[in-house]
Design an enzyme around this catalytic site. Structure first.
Site, PDB file in Angstrom:
ATOM      1  N   TRP A  20     -25.930  35.179  24.404  1.00  0.00           N
ATOM      2  CA  TRP A  20     -26.833  35.238  23.257  1.00  0.00           C
ATOM      3  C   TRP A  20     -27.440  36.611  23.056  1.00  0.00           C
ATOM      4  O   TRP A  20     -28.653  36.778  23.012  1.00  0.00           O
ATOM      5  CB  TRP A  20     -27.928  34.164  23.357  1.00  0.00           C
ATOM      6  CG  TRP A  20     -27.399  32.804  23.101  1.00  0.00           C
ATOM      7  CD1 TRP A  20     -26.928  32.315  21.916  1.00  0.00           C
ATOM      8  CD2 TRP A  20     -27.268  31.723  24.043  1.00  0.00           C
ATOM      9  NE1 TRP A  20     -26.508  31.010  22.076  1.00  0.00           N
ATOM     10  CE2 TRP A  20     -26.714  30.620  23.366  1.00  0.00           C
ATOM     11  CE3 TRP A  20     -27.574  31.593  25.390  1.00  0.00           C
ATOM     12  CZ2 TRP A  20     -26.451  29.411  23.988  1.00  0.00           C
ATOM     13  CZ3 TRP A  20     -27.318  30.391  26.019  1.00  0.00           C
ATOM     14  CH2 TRP A  20     -26.766  29.321  25.315  1.00  0.00           C
ATOM     15  N   GLY A  59     -12.063  13.494  -3.453  1.00  0.00           N
ATOM     16  CA  GLY A  59     -12.398  12.088  -3.625  1.00  0.00           C
ATOM     17  C   GLY A  59     -12.915  11.369  -2.406  1.00  0.00           C
ATOM     18  O   GLY A  59     -13.612  10.383  -2.526  1.00  0.00           O
ATOM     19  N   CYS A  97     -32.149  34.303  21.238  1.00  0.00           N
ATOM     20  CA  CYS A  97     -31.295  33.156  21.478  1.00  0.00           C
ATOM     21  C   CYS A  97     -30.703  32.672  20.159  1.00  0.00           C
ATOM     22  O   CYS A  97     -29.900  33.368  19.565  1.00  0.00           O
ATOM     23  CB  CYS A  97     -32.082  32.056  22.193  1.00  0.00           C
ATOM     24  SG  CYS A  97     -31.059  30.726  22.816  1.00  0.00           S
ATOM     25  N   CYS A  98     -31.087  31.527  19.661  1.00  0.00           N
ATOM     26  CA  CYS A  98     -30.464  30.983  18.452  1.00  0.00           C
ATOM     27  C   CYS A  98     -31.408  30.963  17.258  1.00  0.00           C
ATOM     28  O   CYS A  98     -31.052  31.372  16.171  1.00  0.00           O
ATOM     29  CB  CYS A  98     -29.997  29.562  18.721  1.00  0.00           C
ATOM     30  SG  CYS A  98     -28.920  29.464  20.130  1.00  0.00           S
TER      31      CYS A  98
END
Lengths: 742, 244
Positions: A321, A717, A405-406
């Site tokens: 990270w 669809g 980090c995220c």
């Protein structure tokens, strides 16, 4: 005043440490398209080939090597190179590329286990050093109470950084380049002297010692750079030096800190100022500028930490990270996209796609359309970037924040966080139903045994009452536990360099987390709207549920159930907030798991939503697999209802799609993806991990269906779950989907 | 009037990019007057498991996604055959347009055009219409409908200057040849309002639904489409005039 600053505007940053002021006064916006970008040079290709060879070796063996002979510190290792002749940006953690260091300050046991797993042994020399040194891990377990141990053992509080380093701190590495180390030391010395004026309370003595450690860290970093033949005591004078100085700062920090996420911050707009000046002065070409960024990114892709196999089980893919935050707007509404914002994305083409560094776009609806389109194209081509809502975060964190980090936002150099893993709230519900007993292990987790619910129909109000009681209890325990952890981490494994690159009076956040949100939400919805019957096992614990009838499920934009999710996070945050955090930290909450949702699910019994024991949770704030049946936007809308102000540490949402479901041809796909992100963020959502699945991933999904439980294939669809197709059909989808590219 | 305020719906997909331009919310309406052999939504044919919604309910649901639609996207009424519930669709479209959401329909155009339908098609951005088969005989054999009706529908759209996006499903051994597609092209040449013709490869992914529903699937033994041949046909016949 430094001569290298001569032509740069602004005054404040020249007088005091203020990188932001420097950026805001000197950066050059770029609103054009990507056509100026240059491909990888021959040199880059050569170096990359060398790295790829090593990566293949690593893939085979698990690690290329572990240096077990030395304890890792900033100065422990001599200079290392990937390719001494061809490296432009230099510096490795060890003397040899991809070799992992041994850093037992946070925990010796973890280091020993990791070495053992790869058939290495920590040297006697290192062991003898730690014979008389307390590690963070030792300290924590000296003070852990019985209850903390029980909660940890049961996994109701899980992933705690009590045996390894905490991470999630972003040093302002730009300071090294802009000011040089000497000026930073000078400022820290002034700060230290001033601290004595405040009176020598325990708090201030701690800070004074911290600052002294920071000064030592800075001195050590200067020495480390000398190993490579660089004097970084003075400011960087050109683009190459700026990148090199900045990288030395980062490298020094990660040599002795092995935290899960050591992110690099918001650097590209800063670096662009140097690159622009060199380009203007005719001392750098565009190709050379790209080459610098490419080589820098190669180094960032080589960051390695020593991890145990258990760690890898939770965080698949050996992530580090090295999050790099890009773009965003200034407070007064100017976009901060520069040519280097493009150059960073271009590394995903020049060096091929990669999860590291973790490129994070701070997305605003006011970013230039050209840049938005290029980001979307890179997402579709490489599947390697994530998006976070700058319009939401800028209001709360200003315009010089970065992501650790995220999803964790913090003001660069001004704010740090005490990382705190997460509470498994799905398990917490089961604990509440079982009077404090762990439904899997059968042990009592709480101090006293409470009432176990009767068998039969569950009453919503009674369940909520019990959940609230146990949630309060666990929240207190959770805060206490994190206080112990961070007290000891500061004491025994202090991040001296990362913190040296912060203001001395730093603002602290304590980042709590929850996992299992969608499981708990759907469980409560089932109890409220359907009939859920609890069943006991031979131990007398509730371990099974029969669900009669249907109930609204999180992920369908149905307010009846989405309100339950909103309430859960609000309630949990309220409970956390009522306790005092170590060093006056402000508590924050995240709804985040990346891959660990699988591991947490393993430790959690049957839940009232119909999920079976051991089955994975959905990641982060995502709805449970296959339960979002109203299409992708309904699912996004449900997640967007979670209030960021009670989840300031982030709300993670992963969105997976195949390229053709985004539109038939690339221009349509790009336009649809940018509209989708704009729409989601207009609803005040925080984060979107865009997963545009490519052919290889679909083949992988065909062979390993468990890795992709929620992979939906959309054709005109209707939508089908990829895993529910038979092999022939899957093959057909693959052939069809990627037909145009074959 | 109250009757027309209520629609019979099969399902709603909040995110599609294949049913018109941009990001689309798609409403699959219940009921169809055709029985096409290549239908991939046979569950919409009958009236079983129908969800009943009022105009207000449906519009309020769809309006929750407005921020995603950008300048090109919007709502698509599909089916089934949306024109069988023209009054309901008309009211929905009027309300959606009021709040700035543009709409289209996916139809086979195999209906008698009345005032309601006329009013409806005029209120759409464009109409997506299937041109299923180029001769009466084939049309009837494969859909139980009539080509003349669809032709009449297209005539009216041409007279009202409503833009049309035509679609044709290409099925092995039925219409996957150059000569066959030329017959379609001849028909289309009579309609200057057709701005796009799209060929879709027969998809077998919906075949499982026939088994679930216990409906005979006439194409179950159909061989796979030769994709390189399909690509050639696409290159030769498809067109799109950008200013819709």
């Amino acid at each position: 005043m430094s001569k290298v600053w001569d032509k740069w505007k602004g005054t404040k940053w020249k007088k005091e440490i203020d990188v932001y002021d420097f950026i805001i006064n000197n950066y050059t916006q770029y609103s054009g398209d990507a056509s100026f970008l240059q491909p990888a040079t021959e040199r880059t290709k050569k170096v990359l080939a060398k790295l790829e060879k090593l990566l293949a070796k690593e893939m085979k063996k698990g690690v290329v090597g572990i240096d077990v002979n030395k304890t890792a510190t900033i100065n422990s290792h001599k200079a290392g190179y990937l390719d001494k002749k061809n490296d432009i940006i230099v510096g490795l953690q060890a003397e040899k590329p991809l070799v992992r260091l041994v850093s037992p300050f946070s925990g010796l046991k973890c280091v020993k286990n990791a070495c053992k797993a790869y058939n290495y042994k920590v040297s006697d020399h290192v062991l003898s050093q730690f014979q008389y040194r307390t590690t963070h891990n030792d300290g924590v377990f000296r003070v852990y109470s019985q209850l903390m141990r029980r909660a940890r053992h049961s996994g109701v509080i899980t992933g705690l950084p009590d045996a390894y380093s905490r991470g999630r701190i972003i040093g302002d590495y730009r300071r090294v380049a802009l000011y040089g180390i000497d000026r930073l030391i000078e400022q820290k010395k002034i700060d230290k002297a001033a601290l004595y004026e405040r009176g020598l309370t325990e708090e201030n003595i701690q800070l004074i010692e911290d600052v002294q450690k920071q000064i030592e860290g800075l001195e050590a970093t200067k020495q480390m750079a000398k190993e490579y033949g660089y004097d970084i005591s003075k400011p960087a004078t050109n683009a190459k030096e700026a990148i090199q100085w900045l990288y030395f700062g980062y490298l020094a920090a990660i040599k002795e800190q092995t935290g899960a996420a050591n992110s690099i911050g918001r650097i590209s707009t800063f670096l662009d100022i140097y690159i622009e000046r060199d380009l203007k002065n005719g001392v750098l070409t565009e190709s050379e500028a790209q080459e610098l960024i490419d080589d820098f990114v190669i180094k960032l892709r080589m960051v390695r930490h020593l991890r145990t196999p258990e760690y890898n089980e939770i965080f698949a893919g050996d992530p580090t990270w090295v999050t790099m935050s890009e773009a965003g707007l200034t407070k007064d509404g100017r976009h901060m996209v520069t040519k280097t914002s493009y150059r960073v994305l271009n590394t995903l083409y020049n060096l091929k796609s990669s999860a590291e560094p973790n490129i994070t776009i701070l997305w605003s609806k006011y970013l230039p359309q050209n840049y938005k389109d290029f980001c979307a194209k890179v997402s579709i081509d490489t599947d390697s970037i994530q998006y976070e809502n700058d319009d939401l975060m800028r209001e709360r964190f200003g315009d010089d924040y970065g992501i650790a980090c995220c999803v964790s936002a913090m003001r660069i150099g001004k704010q740090m966080q005490f990382f705190g893993a997460r509470c498994n709230i799905a398990k917490l519900l089961l604990m509440a139903l079982n009077g404090g007993y762990d439904e899997v292990k059968g042990d009592l987790v709480t101090e006293k045994a409470g009432k176990i619910f009767d068998e039969g129909l569950l009453n919503y109000d009674e369940v909520i009452k019990a959940y609230k009681k146990y949630s309060k209890m666990i929240a207190k325990l959770y805060v206490d536990t994190l206080n112990c952890i961070h007290y000891m981490h500061d004491k025994y494994a202090y991040e001296r360099l990362m913190m040296a690159l912060h203001d001395t009076d730093v603002d602290r956040l304590m980042a709590f987390g929850i996992c299992g949100l969608s499981v708990l939400t759907d469980s409560l919805s089932a109890i409220k709207y359907a009939k859920v019957y609890a069943r006991k096992d031979e131990r007398g614990l509730i371990t099974h549920f029969d669900v009669e009838g249907d109930y609204p499920k999180y992920g369908n934009d149905d307010d009846r159930v989405d309100e339950i999710a909103q309430w859960i996070v609000k309630d949990f945050y309220k409970n956390l907030k009522s306790h005092n955090c170590y060093r006056h930290a402000t508590p924050t909450l995240s709804v985040l798991t990346i891959t660990s949702n699988v591991a947490y699910g393993k430790k959690t019994g049957d839940t009232p939503d119909g999920r079976k024991k051991g089955e994975p949770f959905a990641p982060g704030a995502n709805p449970m697999h296959g339960r979002d049946q109203s299409g992708a936007l309904a699912s996004l809308n449900s997640v967007s209802k979670l209030d960021y102000d009670v989840c300031r540490d982030g709300i993670s949402n992963t969105f997976s799609i195949i390229p053709t479901a985004l539109g038939k041809k690339l221009p349509e796909q790009i336009s649809n993806l940018t509209n989708l992100i704009d729409g989601y963020f207009a609803r005040n959502a925080q984060h979107l991990n865009v997963n545009v699945l490519n052919r290889e991933m679909l083949i992988d999904a065909m062979n390993h269906p468990k890795k992709y439980p929620n992979l939906t294939i959309r054709v005109s669809g209707y939508a089908v779950n990829f895993n529910k197709l038979n092999r022939e059909q899957q093959q057909e989808v693959i052939n069809r989907t990627f037909h145009d590219k074959m | 009037m109250t009757k027309c305020n209520i629609g019979q719906i099969n399902s709603i997909d909040t995110f599609s990019t294949l049913d018109g331009y941009g990001i689309r919310g798609v409403v699959f309406l219940k009921g169809c007057n055709l029985r096409c052999n290549c239908c991939h939504n046979p569950e919409t044919w009958g009236s079983d498991k129908s969800i009943t919604m009022t105009v207000e309910e449906l519009v309020s649901k769809l309006s929750r996604y407005k921020m995603y639609y950008g300048t090109d996207g919007g709502v698509t009424f599909s089916g089934g055959e949306p024109l069988l519930q023209a009054e309901f669709v008309l009211q929905c479209v009027a309300k959606l347009r009021e709040i700035g959401i543009s709409c289209t329909i996916e139809t086979a155009g195999n209906v008698e055009v009345n005032d309601t339908i006329l009013q409806l098609v005029k209120s759409l951005d464009y109409v997506i219409c299937d041109l299923k088969y180029p001769t009466e005989q084939e049309y009837y054999a494969n859909t139980l409908g009539s080509l003349a009706k669809t032709a009449k529908f297209l005539d009216i759209l041409r007279d009202c200057k409503v833009g049309v996006w035509l679609r044709t499903v290409v099925i092995p051994d039925i219409n996957d040849s150059e000569s066959k597609l030329k017959e379609y092209a001849d028909i289309i040449s009579q309609y200057p309002n057709v701005f796009r013709w799209e060929l879709l490869p027969l998809s077998k992914l919906g075949f499982g639904k026939y088994i679930e529903l216990g409906i005979e699937n006439k194409l179950r033994n159909c061989r796979d489409l030769d994709m390189s041949k399909f690509d050639r046909l696409k290159k030769q016949f498809e067109f799109e005039i950008k200013s819709k």
